[in-house]
Design an enzyme around this catalytic site. Structure first.
Site, mmCIF file in Angstrom:
data_model
loop_
_atom_site.group_PDB
_atom_site.id
_atom_site.type_symbol
_atom_site.label_atom_id
_atom_site.label_comp_id
_atom_site.label_asym_id
_atom_site.label_seq_id
_atom_site.Cartn_x
_atom_site.Cartn_y
_atom_site.Cartn_z
ATOM 1 N N LYS A 45 4.295 -61.617 18.224
ATOM 2 C CA LYS A 45 3.743 -60.391 18.806
ATOM 3 C C LYS A 45 3.846 -60.224 20.195
ATOM 4 O O LYS A 45 4.388 -59.209 20.777
ATOM 5 C CB LYS A 45 2.242 -60.420 18.374
ATOM 6 N N LYS B 50 5.897 -56.073 4.108
ATOM 7 C CA LYS B 50 4.998 -54.935 3.581
ATOM 8 C C LYS B 50 4.567 -53.953 4.889
ATOM 9 O O LYS B 50 4.276 -52.986 4.523
ATOM 10 C CB LYS B 50 3.715 -55.419 2.726
ATOM 11 N N LYS C 63 13.337 -60.597 6.242
ATOM 12 C CA LYS C 63 12.865 -60.517 5.110
ATOM 13 C C LYS C 63 12.150 -59.383 4.791
ATOM 14 O O LYS C 63 11.780 -58.659 5.688
ATOM 15 C CB LYS C 63 11.802 -61.640 5.088
HETATM 16 P P1 ATP Z 1 3.076 -58.382 6.724
HETATM 17 O O1 ATP Z 1 4.221 -57.675 7.071
HETATM 18 O O2 ATP Z 1 1.958 -57.773 6.463
HETATM 19 O O3 ATP Z 1 2.954 -59.918 7.491
HETATM 20 P P2 ATP Z 1 4.157 -59.866 4.376
HETATM 21 O O4 ATP Z 1 5.128 -58.848 3.354
HETATM 22 O O5 ATP Z 1 4.953 -60.607 5.460
HETATM 23 O O6 ATP Z 1 3.369 -58.794 5.131
HETATM 24 P P3 ATP Z 1 2.066 -61.569 4.001
HETATM 25 O O7 ATP Z 1 0.717 -61.007 3.735
HETATM 26 O O8 ATP Z 1 2.432 -62.122 5.281
HETATM 27 O O9 ATP Z 1 3.060 -60.568 3.398
HETATM 28 O O10 ATP Z 1 2.204 -62.577 2.866
HETATM 29 C C1 ATP Z 1 1.671 -62.659 1.359
HETATM 30 C C2 ATP Z 1 2.416 -63.651 0.488
HETATM 31 O O11 ATP Z 1 3.756 -63.167 0.245
HETATM 32 C C3 ATP Z 1 2.659 -64.854 1.108
HETATM 33 O O12 ATP Z 1 2.486 -65.868 0.182
HETATM 34 C C4 ATP Z 1 4.283 -64.888 1.662
HETATM 35 O O13 ATP Z 1 4.833 -66.247 1.422
HETATM 36 C C5 ATP Z 1 4.806 -63.893 0.823
HETATM 37 N N1 ATP Z 1 5.913 -63.358 1.058
HETATM 38 C C6 ATP Z 1 6.007 -62.503 2.078
HETATM 39 N N2 ATP Z 1 7.164 -61.934 2.167
HETATM 40 C C7 ATP Z 1 7.993 -62.474 1.181
HETATM 41 C C8 ATP Z 1 9.416 -62.307 0.815
HETATM 42 N N3 ATP Z 1 10.323 -61.384 1.279
HETATM 43 N N4 ATP Z 1 9.894 -62.876 -0.221
HETATM 44 C C9 ATP Z 1 8.998 -63.506 -0.954
HETATM 45 N N5 ATP Z 1 7.725 -63.984 -0.555
HETATM 46 C C10 ATP Z 1 7.223 -63.384 0.539
HETATM 47 MG MG MG Z 2 3.919 -61.826 6.866
#
Ligand code: ATP
Ligand code: MG
Length: 368
Positions: free
Chosen positions: A119, A238, A235
């Site tokens: 960040k 969200k 990746k």
């Molecule tokens: P943010 O962008 O808010 O960090 P994120 O999509 O990375 O959101 P997290 O809240 O960080 O999601 O992670 C929630 C769960 O989803 C964790 O167990 C993480 O390992 C899994 N996860 C996140 N992105 C992926 C992906 N692209 N493929 C598989 N698993 C994922």
């Molecule tokens: Mg994340």
């Protein structure tokens, strides 16, 4: 002896993605469904973590409930006594233990956390453009401008959220916590702070297993990373701003199918699983496999020798549409009353367990 605790939380800052579903949610639900005779499963909504980065606060309550419903639609068994479902902020011990641990955590220790540095680095880039400079050690030199800029843009919440995460884990004596690459450093910090407190004050905390043992325990899904459809080198996330390459669990299935049809691929006319050379096609193979319950090999074999990306994308789009339609039908059946009842039981239980741990820490530091 109580059962070892498996614990996981998914930040409620947005709707969940296909990646969150297959990489984060399904593995823990698998454990809840198949392993609850050996383990206790804690799945929680880390609502306090939800605004370490800016969100629309008018939406937070809705988002928390959306996530709870998604968990249940994905198959979380609510009638199992060894499965606990709770909201972090309903267990005040999380905040209280965080303060205690904060006072034993180094400023430098937090500054080294990758998530914070990333960040920081992305902000630093902007600052560099504005005239600040990167020193010989590759670090941005804290000029007055930079300091001021960072003060405006990052919060103490973002800075010390790893301490809150340590509390999330230590309060419940959790042993197994599934972590992706982005969180492994925070798990190591959790182990460090727990060991530090234990050697200073006696046995206060259970030390969670090291990252490598976590990976061995959780097995196949640990490495799973669904990629962004528009840019398959990163990746699916969200919090992605455009959302163009992201499939959300609650979005219109037809709209999602369109995103698949527009997914970035290549011009090799070869449907093969090779993430290095063909990241886009490999990602679509992965998605097709996950949404149809097949293995990647099975999917790759079926499509081997075929060259029409249009046909292939159509098949993936159909699978995603069907998957979302089916999932959303389950989502519509979820009962908020059943969730509320589970939350009430689990949050009472969570407070009992967490307060016991908190009391040990409070006694140790002389507060009780
Ligand atoms: P943010 O962008 O808010 O960090 P994120 O999509 O990375 O959101 P997290 O809240 O960080 O999601 O992670 C929630 C769960 O989803 C964790 O167990 C993480 O390992 C899994 N996860 C996140 N992105 C992926 C992906 N692209 N493929 C598989 N698993 C994922
Ligand atoms: Mg994340």
């Amino acid at each position: 002896m109580s059962k070892p605790v498996i614990l996981t939380g998914l930040r409620a800052n947005n709707d969940l993605t296909l990646g969150n579903y297959f990489g984060g949610l399904l593995p823990i639900i698998d454990m809840a469904t198949n392993k609850s005779d050996e383990y206790q499963i804690n799945l929680f909504v880390p609502d306090l973590h939800s605004f370490t980065t800016p969100i629309d606060h008018g939406e937070l309550q809705k988002q928390i409930w959306n996530n709870l419903r998604l968990f249940v639609a994905a198959g979380l068994p609510l009638d199992n006594e060894d499965v606990h479902l709770y909201r972090q902020s309903y267990v005040p011990a999380h905040s209280e233990l965080t303060w205690v641990l904060d006072c034993f955590t180094g400023f430098g220790e937090m500054r080294r956390m990758t998530q914070f540095k990333e960040k920081f680095a992305s902000l630093s880039k902007e600052v560099t453009v504005k005239g600040a400079h990167i020193g010989d050690d590759g670090q941005v030199q804290p000029t007055t401008d930079l300091t001021q800029y960072l003060w405006e843009r990052t919060t103490l919440g973002l800075f010390n959220y790893p301490v809150l995460m340590a509390s999330d884990i230590l309060l419940y004596n959790a042993t197994f916590v599934p972590v992706g690459d982005d969180q492994s450093q925070h798990l190591e910090f959790t182990r460090d702070i727990a060991q530090r407190m234990n050697s200073k004050f006696g046995e206060l905390f259970t030390i969670p297993k090291a990252v490598i043992e976590q990976h061995e325990f959780f097995g196949k899904d640990q490495g799973l990373r669904i990629k962004d459809l528009a840019d398959p080198t990163k990746k699916m996330s969200k919090s992605d701003e455009s959302g163009k390459g992201v499939i959300f669990l609650s979005e219109d299935p037809e709209f999602a199918a369109g995103k698949i049809m527009r997914a970035t691929t290549d011009d090799m006319a070869n449907i093969k699983y090779d993430p290095q050379v063909q990241p886009g096609i490999s990602n679509l193979i992965e998605i097709l496999a996950l949404t149809t319950g097949k293995t990647k090999d099975e999917v790759a074999n079926e499509w081997q020798g075929k060259s029409s990306y249009g046909d292939f994308k159509q098949a993936v789009a159909d699978a995603v549409r069907a998957f979302l339609t089916d999932f959303q039908a389950k989502l519509a059946q979820v009962s908020d009353e059943a969730i509320q009842a589970k939350l009430s039981t689990s949050e009472t239980h969570a407070n009992e367990v967490a307060n016991e741990t908190l009391l040990r820490a409070q006694k140790a530091v002389g507060l009780r």
